[in-house]
Design a protein around this motif. Structure first.
Motif, PDB file in Angstrom:
ATOM      1  N   UNK A   1       0.822  -1.221   0.000  1.00 29.43           N
ATOM      2  CA  UNK A   1       0.000   0.000   0.000  1.00 29.43           C
ATOM      3  C   UNK A   1       0.853   1.268   0.000  1.00 29.43           C
ATOM      4  N   UNK A   2       2.025   1.206   0.609  1.00 26.70           N
ATOM      5  CA  UNK A   2       2.881   2.393   0.666  1.00 26.70           C
ATOM      6  C   UNK A   2       3.405   2.783  -0.705  1.00 26.70           C
ATOM      7  N   UNK A   3       3.412   1.858  -1.656  1.00 30.78           N
ATOM      8  CA  UNK A   3       3.900   2.183  -3.001  1.00 30.78           C
ATOM      9  C   UNK A   3       3.060   3.264  -3.658  1.00 30.78           C
ATOM     10  N   UNK A   4       1.755   3.306  -3.326  1.00 29.55           N
ATOM     11  CA  UNK A   4       0.898   4.332  -3.908  1.00 29.55           C
ATOM     12  C   UNK A   4       1.324   5.729  -3.453  1.00 29.55           C
ATOM     13  N   UNK A   5       1.646   5.874  -2.171  1.00 27.20           N
ATOM     14  CA  UNK A   5       2.104   7.165  -1.674  1.00 27.20           C
ATOM     15  C   UNK A   5       3.486   7.517  -2.222  1.00 27.20           C
ATOM     16  N   UNK A   6       4.357   6.524  -2.318  1.00 23.40           N
ATOM     17  CA  UNK A   6       5.673   6.772  -2.899  1.00 23.40           C
ATOM     18  C   UNK A   6       5.552   7.192  -4.364  1.00 23.40           C
ATOM     19  N   UNK A   7       4.629   6.565  -5.086  1.00 20.41           N
ATOM     20  CA  UNK A   7       4.413   6.948  -6.484  1.00 20.41           C
ATOM     21  C   UNK A   7       3.859   8.364  -6.574  1.00 20.41           C
ATOM     22  N   UNK A   8       2.971   8.712  -5.631  1.00 19.94           N
ATOM     23  CA  UNK A   8       2.437  10.066  -5.605  1.00 19.94           C
ATOM     24  C   UNK A   8       3.513  11.104  -5.352  1.00 19.94           C
ATOM     25  N   UNK A   9       4.411  10.822  -4.413  1.00 18.80           N
ATOM     26  CA  UNK A   9       5.523  11.743  -4.162  1.00 18.80           C
ATOM     27  C   UNK A   9       6.481  11.785  -5.346  1.00 18.80           C
ATOM     28  N   UNK A  10       6.690  10.633  -5.985  1.00 20.39           N
ATOM     29  CA  UNK A  10       7.596  10.572  -7.128  1.00 20.39           C
ATOM     30  C   UNK A  10       7.094  11.414  -8.289  1.00 20.39           C
ATOM     31  N   UNK A  11       5.772  11.627  -8.347  1.00 21.40           N
ATOM     32  CA  UNK A  11       5.196  12.507  -9.367  1.00 21.40           C
ATOM     33  C   UNK A  11       5.039  13.926  -8.843  1.00 21.40           C
ATOM     34  N   UNK A  12       4.643  14.076  -7.589  1.00 23.20           N
ATOM     35  CA  UNK A  12       4.376  15.397  -7.039  1.00 23.20           C
ATOM     36  C   UNK A  12       5.608  16.277  -6.942  1.00 23.20           C
ATOM     37  N   UNK A  13       6.733  15.706  -6.500  1.00 24.46           N
ATOM     38  CA  UNK A  13       7.954  16.512  -6.348  1.00 24.46           C
ATOM     39  C   UNK A  13       8.442  17.053  -7.689  1.00 24.46           C
ATOM     40  N   UNK A  14       8.560  16.236  -8.750  1.00 24.09           N
ATOM     41  CA  UNK A  14       8.974  16.799 -10.046  1.00 24.09           C
ATOM     42  C   UNK A  14       7.974  17.789 -10.626  1.00 24.09           C
ATOM     43  N   UNK A  15       6.696  17.612 -10.305  1.00 24.67           N
ATOM     44  CA  UNK A  15       5.671  18.496 -10.858  1.00 24.67           C
ATOM     45  C   UNK A  15       5.644  19.853 -10.177  1.00 24.67           C
ATOM     46  N   UNK A  16       6.017  19.901  -8.902  1.00 25.23           N
ATOM     47  CA  UNK A  16       5.894  21.124  -8.113  1.00 25.23           C
ATOM     48  C   UNK A  16       7.242  21.815  -7.871  1.00 25.23           C
ATOM     49  N   UNK A  17       8.240  21.050  -7.494  1.00 29.41           N
ATOM     50  CA  UNK A  17       9.479  21.629  -6.960  1.00 29.41           C
ATOM     51  C   UNK A  17      10.306  22.442  -7.952  1.00 29.41           C
ATOM     52  N   UNK A  18      10.505  22.004  -9.207  1.00 31.17           N
ATOM     53  CA  UNK A  18      11.368  22.803 -10.091  1.00 31.17           C
ATOM     54  C   UNK A  18      10.942  24.259 -10.221  1.00 31.17           C
ATOM     55  N   UNK A  19       9.639  24.508 -10.366  1.00 33.32           N
ATOM     56  CA  UNK A  19       9.178  25.883 -10.507  1.00 33.32           C
ATOM     57  C   UNK A  19       9.313  26.659  -9.205  1.00 33.32           C
ATOM     58  N   UNK A  20       8.916  26.061  -8.082  1.00 33.51           N
ATOM     59  CA  UNK A  20       8.993  26.783  -6.808  1.00 33.51           C
ATOM     60  C   UNK A  20      10.445  27.001  -6.372  1.00 33.51           C
ATOM     61  N   UNK A  21      11.341  26.089  -6.730  1.00 36.77           N
ATOM     62  CA  UNK A  21      12.762  26.320  -6.464  1.00 36.77           C
ATOM     63  C   UNK A  21      13.274  27.498  -7.282  1.00 36.77           C
ATOM     64  N   UNK A  22      12.803  27.606  -8.520  1.00 40.00           N
ATOM     65  CA  UNK A  22      13.170  28.755  -9.350  1.00 40.00           C
ATOM     66  C   UNK A  22      12.644  30.049  -8.742  1.00 40.00           C
ATOM     67  N   UNK A  23      11.443  29.995  -8.163  1.00 42.08           N
ATOM     68  CA  UNK A  23      10.837  31.189  -7.567  1.00 42.08           C
ATOM     69  C   UNK A  23      11.642  31.672  -6.366  1.00 42.08           C
ATOM     70  N   UNK A  24      11.994  30.764  -5.450  1.00 47.48           N
ATOM     71  CA  UNK A  24      12.712  31.212  -4.249  1.00 47.48           C
ATOM     72  C   UNK A  24      14.131  31.660  -4.585  1.00 47.48           C
TER      73      UNK A  24
END
Length: 249
Positions: free
Chosen positions: A50-73
């Motif tokens: 069951x934990x694989x679903x959350x790991x997969x969500x983080x594996x998609x969420x971090x690349x989708x969110x972090x590059x732009x917000x890192x550029x912003x800060x």
């Protein structure tokens, strides 16, 4: 680089609401991770995987969110030097542009480290308290995954600091951040060799779980490649900022 230079960057961050952006980053990744669970009709909190679903969500969420917000800060903390002639004023006080860039990396790096590690911990707590996953979390794999994502985040942060320091128009840096999000997500569907081409592709190499075979399965993290990237970019950042020290502010 002195402690005073780093403390000065933290003082600037308080006025620029960098911590607020970091909190938004955490909440966005957490939300996407939980969405992966609730949107999966086959998810079973009693399943050993069951934990694989959350790991997969983080594996998609971090690349989708972090590059732009890192550029912003990175852009926000560097733009003040361009608009307020901070490069010159700090140089007269003995803090050269290269020292300032290294101090910014240390200060923002601490923020990104707390944010990334805190996100990983919050997702685990959410999996237990909100989702009700019965199996114990795979702490070893989770730790490797989180540290690898942290390494890629710090690499991307370092690159954006260099771009923001070199290019006065911060729309260029933000545009690269948007492109980075596209490349990071797109790289997850590419072969491993192709993911090595850009720094953002290494988010795909840090993926710990993915959908396959009718459910979410564990995926090996390519941590040797990520370690190599961190070393190469670390050396490059030191060399480039050392050149900044020899230039006029």
């Amino acid at each position: 680089m002195s402690g005073a230079a780093v403390a000065n960057e933290f003082a600037k961050m308080r006025r620029l609401r960098v911590w607020l952006i970091a909190v938004l980053m955490t909440l966005a990744v957490l939300g996407l991770s939980l969405f992966t669970v609730v949107s999966s009709p086959d998810f079973d909190p009693g399943s050993p995987g069951a934990w694989n679903a959350l790991l997969a969500g983080m594996s998609l969420g971090i690349p989708l969110i972090c590059p732009l917000l890192l550029a912003v800060i990175a852009s926000r903390l560097t733009e003040v030097e361009h608009t307020g002639n901070g490069w010159l004023s700090q140089a007269t006080a003995g803090i050269t542009p290269g020292v300032m860039c290294r101090a910014k990396l240390v200060a923002l790096g601490l923020v990104v480290t707390v944010t990334t590690l805190g996100t990983g911990l919050l997702v685990i707590l959410s999996g237990k308290l909100l989702v009700g996953i019965l199996a114990p979390p795979p702490l070893g794999r989770w730790t490797v995954f989180t540290l690898c994502m942290l390494a890629v985040n710090l690499v991307v942060l370092a690159l954006h600091l260099l771009v923001s320091a070199k290019v006065e128009n911060q729309l260029v840096a933000l545009g690269i951040g948007v492109l980075g999000c596209v490349l990071a997500v797109f790289s997850q569907g590419l072969p491993t060799a192709a993911a090595h081409v850009t720094p953002w592709g290494y988010y795909a190499l840090a993926t710990a779980a993915d959908y396959g075979g009718g459910g979410y399965i564990a995926v090996d993290v390519c941590y040797p490649s990520i370690i190599a990237l961190a070393v190469v970019i670390g050396i490059a950042f030191a060399l480039v900022t050392d050149r900044f020290d020899r230039q006029e502010a």
